[in-house]
Write an enzyme that holds these catalytic residues in place. Structure first.
Site, PDB file in Angstrom:
ATOM      1  CG  HIS A 164      80.757  37.836  64.742  1.00  0.00           C
ATOM      2  ND1 HIS A 164      81.922  37.158  64.957  1.00  0.00           N
ATOM      3  CD2 HIS A 164      80.888  38.453  63.534  1.00  0.00           C
ATOM      4  CE1 HIS A 164      82.734  37.335  63.915  1.00  0.00           C
ATOM      5  NE2 HIS A 164      82.129  38.125  63.045  1.00  0.00           N
ATOM      6  CB  ALA A 165      74.191  39.997  65.544  1.00  0.00           C
ATOM      7  NE  ARG A 166      76.899  33.003  64.875  1.00  0.00           N
ATOM      8  CZ  ARG A 166      77.054  32.326  63.742  1.00  0.00           C
ATOM      9  NH1 ARG A 166      76.013  32.075  62.981  1.00  0.00           N
ATOM     10  NH2 ARG A 166      78.249  31.904  63.376  1.00  0.00           N
ATOM     11  CD  GLU A 167      80.355  35.680  68.059  1.00  0.00           C
ATOM     12  OE1 GLU A 167      81.125  36.524  68.555  1.00  0.00           O
ATOM     13  OE2 GLU A 167      80.620  35.062  67.001  1.00  0.00           O
ATOM     14  CG  HIS A 219      84.538  37.406  68.551  1.00  0.00           C
ATOM     15  ND1 HIS A 219      83.894  37.566  67.366  1.00  0.00           N
ATOM     16  CD2 HIS A 219      85.406  38.452  68.658  1.00  0.00           C
ATOM     17  CE1 HIS A 219      84.348  38.658  66.763  1.00  0.00           C
ATOM     18  NE2 HIS A 219      85.277  39.208  67.521  1.00  0.00           N
ATOM     19  CG  ASN A 251      86.455  39.843  63.498  1.00  0.00           C
ATOM     20  OD1 ASN A 251      87.045  40.904  63.755  1.00  0.00           O
ATOM     21  ND2 ASN A 251      86.822  38.682  64.011  1.00  0.00           N
ATOM     22  CD  GLU A 272      85.804  32.924  69.210  1.00  0.00           C
ATOM     23  OE1 GLU A 272      84.650  32.866  69.689  1.00  0.00           O
ATOM     24  OE2 GLU A 272      86.031  33.326  68.049  1.00  0.00           O
ATOM     25  CG  PHE A 317      80.567  28.797  71.732  1.00  0.00           C
ATOM     26  CD1 PHE A 317      79.429  29.166  71.049  1.00  0.00           C
ATOM     27  CD2 PHE A 317      80.947  27.460  71.728  1.00  0.00           C
ATOM     28  CE1 PHE A 317      78.650  28.213  70.390  1.00  0.00           C
ATOM     29  CE2 PHE A 317      80.164  26.508  71.076  1.00  0.00           C
ATOM     30  CZ  PHE A 317      79.015  26.882  70.408  1.00  0.00           C
ATOM     31  NE  ARG A 377      80.457  35.490  60.979  1.00  0.00           N
ATOM     32  CZ  ARG A 377      81.517  35.022  61.640  1.00  0.00           C
ATOM     33  NH1 ARG A 377      81.370  34.314  62.739  1.00  0.00           N
ATOM     34  NH2 ARG A 377      82.730  35.276  61.210  1.00  0.00           N
TER      35      ARG A 377
END
Ligand SMILES: *[C@@H]1O[C@H](CO)[C@@H](O)[C@H](O)[C@H]1NC(C)=O
Ligand SMILES: *[C@@H]1O[C@H](CO)[C@@H](O)[C@H](O)[C@H]1NC(C)=O
Ligand SMILES: [Zn+2]
Length: 425
Positions: A179-182, A306, A253, A384, A308, A233
């Site tokens: 997921h890109a933003r993580e 991942h 995912n 997470e 959070f 994401r």
């Protein structure tokens, strides 16, 4: 310092326009019925959960301007506890940028290491690091470039082994930035590389195991979070739907061939949990799949990183049933969580360990960790990372170092225990 901040503000404030007027809320359902009602609202109000709530811990949800009235009406009618997380997501993101920039200014003046853990790096810098590690440590590290991403970027991962995977040692696979933003997931994986080949304090980890480390599964998405939409994401594909040019991308995912598109997905391509037009439609998913295919016979531990929420989550996500490895999954999960807890900053919540669907009260399908488990990887987790230290969405860069070191200690302990349980399969 003030002047510097003003200047920084001038350079960043024009960003994040697309989030103008968005709000994020903490939300804390108090019964299973409320959780279910909230779940039913996801597609109607295009809710984007940063963390899914559970009965003992609140979640965080992003709500677009046009749905905020409906959302507030719903939670009031349900009598559900909620409170503001970010009153204006654009302003929150601008503030996050500002905070990061000024922190990085200080970090730059205090020391200058090429690949440090004081900031979030761009894709170019991460890729240079992977190239240079492979070059400098060519005896143990092999750079693999299996394909290009949808937008044509090279996909890159490292295989780390004392004998090029020849003697069939147990394999451990860790990936990040599905997921890109993580963002915090990437330094977590590169730090594992660092500890396996650059600062080797635990040589047993490379004596006993072969490693696959894949820091950026979704480089197109990651790049997009740097230049355009911080909260992106999915992948960036446009061929996934007839409306693909209007709403891009697939949730990697949800794109694996495990109970694909049966639960916890949305068939609308604008959704953040859109599973794609078919399993493995995305090249980024297919590359992870190819790693499973090649190594699943020896792979004893898979960690899909991942953020959070501070959780170790294990199969099955689609229905909350435990697999016949349930006991081992729980034991190794607890072991990793305990080791992390010993080292962790006190204001991070303690990790929770459990079945994905039961811990977050939300069923989903097509995840990489369920898929890996379904083809025989005995220990398979969605991890997470912690994220509650800061008020914003973005984990402050001052937490990168503590998070990557505590997480690595947990992963190393998990690897050793996995070796004891499944090392001689
Ligand atoms: C190597 O790692 C150890 C323990 O993780 C740490 O104490 C030490 O400072 C590191 N050395 C370097 C040169 O980074
Ligand atoms: C839940 O899903 C898993 C994986 O598909 C399956 O093996 C199991 O039988 C299911 N459990 C129930 C109770 O349906
Ligand atoms: Zn994620």
């Amino acid at each position: 310092m003030k002047l510097l901040l003003v200047l920084l503000f001038a350079t960043v404030y024009a960003k994040h326009e697309e989030y103008s007027g968005w709000k994020s809320f903490y939300i804390k359902p108090s019964s299973h019925d409320q959780l279910k009602d909230l779940g039913n609202l996801i597609s109607k109000l295009e809710l984007d959960f940063y963390i899914h709530p559970s009965l003992d811990r609140e979640g965080v949800v992003l709500v677009k301007p046009q749905y905020q009235d409906d959302f507030v009406k719903f939670v009031n009618e349900e009598n559900m506890k909620y409170w503001i997380h970010a009153d204006d997501v654009k302003i929150q993101l601008d503030n996050d940028d500002l905070m990061m920039e000024s922190f990085q200014q200080e970090a730059r003046s205090s020391k200058s290491s090429s690949f440090n853990y004081d900031k979030y790096h761009t894709l170019d810098v991460i890729y240079e690091y992977l190239d240079s590690v492979a070059q400098k440590h060519s005896d143990t590290v092999k750079l693999v470039t299996p394909a290009t991403s949808y937008e044509g970027r090279t996909l890159k991962y490292l295989k780390i082994s004392k004998d090029n995977f020849q003697s069939g040692k147990p394999v451990i696979f860790i990936d990040g930035a599905t997921h890109a933003r993580e963002w915090i997931t990437i330094p977590t994986v590169t730090y594992a590389i660092h500890k396996l080949v650059e600062n080797v304090t635990e040589p047993d980890l490379l004596d006993k195991f072969d490693w696959i480390l894949y820091p950026v599964v979704n480089p197109d998405g990651y790049e997009h979070t740097h230049v355009k939409e911080r909260m992106w994401r999915k992948t960036r594909s446009t061929d996934q739907h007839v409306a693909g040019k209007i709403c891009r991308g697939v949730d990697i995912n949800r794109n694996f061939d495990f109970e694909w598109n049966t639960v916890g997905t949305e068939s609308h391509p604008c959704s953040d949990i859109f599973p794609g037009r078919k399993p493995f439609s995305e090249v980024e998913t297919r590359v992870v799949h190819s790693i499973f295919n090649e190594h699943h016979q020896n792979m004893i531990l898979y960690l899909s990183v991942h953020s959070f929420g501070s959780m170790f989550l294990y199969p099955w996500s689609n229905n909350g049933s435990l697999s016949d490895r349930g006991l081992q999954l729980h034991m190794v999960g607890i072991r990793m969580a305990d080791v992390i807890h010993e080292l962790s900053l006190k204001h991070f919540p303690r990790y929770r360990v459990g079945n994905t669907a039961l811990v977050i009260d939300y069923f989903s399908s097509g995840s990489s960790s369920d898929y890996a488990h379904s083809i025989g990887v005995p220990l398979s987790y969605t991890v997470e990372l912690p994220g509650r230290g800061s008020k914003g969405f973005v984990l402050h860069p001052r937490y990168i170092k503590p998070v990557v070191t505590e997480t690595w200690a947990g992963f190393a302990a998990g690897a050793r225990m996995a070796g004891q349980l499944f090392g001689s399969r």
